[in-house]
Write a protein that holds these residues in place. Structure first.
Motif: not given
Length: 164
Positions: A65-86
Motif C-alpha cells: 500500500x502506498x500512502x503519503x504522510x507528514x509529521x513523525x513516522x512513529x505516529x504513522x506507525x501507530x495509525x497503521x498498526x505497523x510493528x516495524x520500519x524497513x
C-alpha cells in the motif's frame, strides 16, 4: 499479521528503493510504502507524483500500500498498526544515521522495531540526490530508476519547471 512501513522521500524513486520494496514485500504480510512530505525541502517531484510512481510500480503487489504522510513516522506507525520500519542501508555511513533514527523511534514508540535491509550491490551507489544531479545535466539515468518511470523522470529533471 506483520505490518511494516518503508518510509522515504522517493524524490525520485530509484532502483535501490524498488529493490528494497520487492525484498521487504516478501518478508511481511503488509507493506506500507510511505512518501514523506517535508515542508522544509523543495522536492523535484510533488508528493502526489512520487506516490503515483510508487503506486504504478506496486500495482501488481497486493500486499503493498502506498500512502503519503507528514509529521513523525512513529505516529504513522501507530495509525497503521505497523510493528516495524524497513530502512535501507547502502554503506556503513548510512548505518550511523539510521541507527540513531532507529533508537529515537524506539524511544518514541517502544513497540516499534527497525529492520535494516541492504540493496543489491549494483544499487548500493544509487541515491535520489545523485539521480537528480546526473539527470539534470543530461546524463543517462538508465539502470538507476525503474524503466517504466525513466522517461518521465528524465523529462522533469531536464525541465524542472514542468508540472507533472
Amino acid at each position: 499479521m506483520l505490518k511494516a512501513i518503508y518510509p522515504g522521500s522517493f524524490d525520485p524513486v530509484t532502483m535501490g528503493h524498488w529493490d528494497l520494496i520487492q525484498r521487504a514485500e516478501k518478508l511481511v504480510d503488509h507493506l506500507v510504502v510511505a512518501v514523506l512530505h517535508n515542508p522544509s525541502k523543495q522536492p523535484t517531484f510533488s508528493v502526489a507524483e512520487r506516490a503515483g510512481f510508487l503506486r504504478e510500480l506496486t500495482s501488481a503487489y497486493p500486499k503493498v500500500e502506498v500512502v503519503t504522510f507528514n509529521g513523525l513516522l512513529v505516529d504513522l506507525a501507530r495509525q497503521t498498526n505497523a510493528q516495524c520500519i524497513i530502512r535501507g542501508v547502502r554503506a556503513f555511513s548510512d548505518f550511523e544515521y539510521e541507527f540513531q533514527m532507529a533508537l529515537m523511534n524506539r524511544k518514541l514508540h517502544t513497540e516499534l522495531e527497525t529492520l535494516f535491509l541492504m540493496p543489491k550491490e549494483e544499487y548500493s551507489i544509487i541515491s535520489s540526490r545523485l539521480v537528480r544531479e546526473v539527470g539534470s545535466m543530461g546524463g543517462d539515468i538508465s539502470g538507476f530508476v525503474p524503466d517504466p518511470l525513466k522517461d518521465r523522470i528524465t523529462r522533469r529533471l531536464l525541465n524542472p519547471s514542468e508540472i507533472g
